[in-house]
Design an enzyme around this catalytic site. Structure first.
Site, PDB file in Angstrom:
ATOM      1  N   HIS A  75       0.819  -1.209   0.000  1.00 61.91           N
ATOM      2  CA  HIS A  75       0.000   0.000   0.000  1.00 61.91           C
ATOM      3  C   HIS A  75       0.859   1.269   0.000  1.00 61.91           C
ATOM      4  O   HIS A  75       0.760   2.098  -0.885  1.00 61.91           O
ATOM      5  CB  HIS A  75      -0.901   0.020   1.241  1.00 61.91           C
ATOM      6  CG  HIS A  75      -1.826  -1.157   1.354  1.00 61.91           C
ATOM      7  ND1 HIS A  75      -2.812  -1.437   0.441  1.00 61.91           N
ATOM      8  CD2 HIS A  75      -1.913  -2.122   2.295  1.00 61.91           C
ATOM      9  CE1 HIS A  75      -3.479  -2.519   0.811  1.00 61.91           C
ATOM     10  NE2 HIS A  75      -2.950  -2.966   1.932  1.00 61.91           N
TER      11      HIS A  75
HETATM   12  O1  RIB Z   1      -4.997   0.623   4.515  1.00 60.10           O
HETATM   13  C1  RIB Z   1      -3.600   0.518   4.336  1.00 60.10           C
HETATM   14  C2  RIB Z   1      -2.883   1.505   5.199  1.00 60.10           C
HETATM   15  O2  RIB Z   1      -3.155   1.216   6.561  1.00 60.10           O
HETATM   16  C3  RIB Z   1      -1.350   1.440   5.063  1.00 60.10           C
HETATM   17  O3  RIB Z   1      -0.811   2.723   5.278  1.00 60.10           O
HETATM   18  C4  RIB Z   1      -0.946   0.520   6.176  1.00 60.10           C
HETATM   19  O4  RIB Z   1       0.370   0.811   6.665  1.00 60.10           O
HETATM   20  C5  RIB Z   1      -1.951   0.862   7.231  1.00 60.10           C
HETATM   21  O5  RIB Z   1      -1.470   2.002   7.923  1.00 60.10           O
END
Ligand code: RIB
Ligand code: CA
Length: 307
Positions: A236
């Protein structure tokens, strides 16, 4: 030929996918990480700060780390360690961090840096947006020192923390609303896109075998619940870094985006108005797709540049 480096501040809640994003950013020739600011998110802010210090030390860098908000603007902090482990970076025994944290709160550290910088700085939030909302609310003079905001968060289609809400926005919807309505140049790299940006089992083995960083990340990946080693690990936060240096990997659209803060079932949902139903001026560049294979090759190559 000297490469023009983009000055950035990473606001983060490490977090295993945050660790990958930070590792790539700290070694990328087109980026200058001026500050790492931490926020409560995946784990509490003491842990996210300690993790950021450990990462900077692991990578032999001297990037300042400033401790930020310990809770969302309007609610109590809720732990999310089930995804990243108790420490937030389970799986690898980092030596205790020796460097001291920045003496200022992250919001003040960001303001100081922005106001003293000769050039505008890009903010790269990859956790809940509490620090960024506080900065914009307390120090409006900073607006003119911010180049743009490229954030990992939200979703144009489906959530991970709830049916419709992505974690970073769900964790502090009021903060997110302030950021999206700020009038600044905001780019949203959302969950529907970042969930496609996975490292395959072959990518993970290649990363493991390239250097010490790869070995460390391989250990973390054993404990990361954002996808799986079998089906692919969702990178992500790395997508926000990718957007900065390889925007051509992404399909984007300018849309009006707002954040639901009141819905019993929909709190934290990003409303991405792709069809201009609300007749509001577009306020966000929304990523709608990614060239997954090119992203994977880029990610493996970038991690080879680390120690
Ligand atoms: O939904 C994904 C996000 O939430 C990313 O930044 C992961 O590190 C969590 O913080
Ligand atoms: Ca994160």
């Amino acid at each position: 030929m000297t490469v023009q480096r983009i000055p950035i501040i990473i606001d983060t809640d490490p977090g295993i996918d945050d660790a990958v994003a930070i590792g790539v950013a700290l070694h990328h020739e087109e980026l200058e990480v001026k500050l790492i600011s931490t926020v409560a998110g995946n784990v509490d802010v003491d842990k996210t700060t300690n993790n950021a210090l450990k990462l900077v030390q692991f990578f032999d860098k001297f990037t300042p780390v400033a401790r930020g908000a310990s809770k969302p603007l309007c609610t109590e902090y809720e732990d999310s360690s089930r995804i990243h482990g108790e420490s937030g970076m389970d799986g690898y025994e980092f030596p205790e961090a020796k460097a001291a944290i920045h003496q200022e709160h992250a919001v003040n550290a960001i303001r100081q840096l922005l106001m003293n910088s000769e050039e505008k700085v890009t903010l790269v939030p990859i956790g809940p947006l509490t620090n960024i909302a506080l900065l914009l609310s307390l120090y409006p003079e900073c607006y003119f020192r911010i180049e743009r905001i490229v954030l990992m968060g939200g979703s144009a289609n489906g959530g991970n923390h709830t049916q419709t809400a992505e974690y970073n926005i769900f964790a502090d919807p009021e903060a997110a609303k302030i950021v999206f309505s700020s009038g600044l140049d905001v780019t949203m790299v959302g969950l529907d896109v970042t969930s496609k940006a996975t490292l395959t089992p072959d990518n993970v083995i290649a990363i493991r075998d390239q250097n010490e960083t790869g070995k460390m990340m391989y250990s973390l990946f054993q404990h990361y619940r954002g996808g799986s080693l079998k089906t692919g690990l969702k990178m992500h936060d790395l997508c926000a870094i990718a957007y900065l240096v390889k925007p051509e990997l992404f399909t984007t659209k300018k849309c009006f985006v707002d954040v639901e803060t009141a819905g019993a079932y929909t709190r934290g949902t990003t409303i991405v108005d792709q069809k201009n139903r609300y007749q509001q001026p577009p306020n966000t560049t929304v990523c709608l797709d990614i060239d997954v294979e090119a992203f994977r090759m880029w990610a493996v190559k970038c991690l080879a540049a680390a120690r």
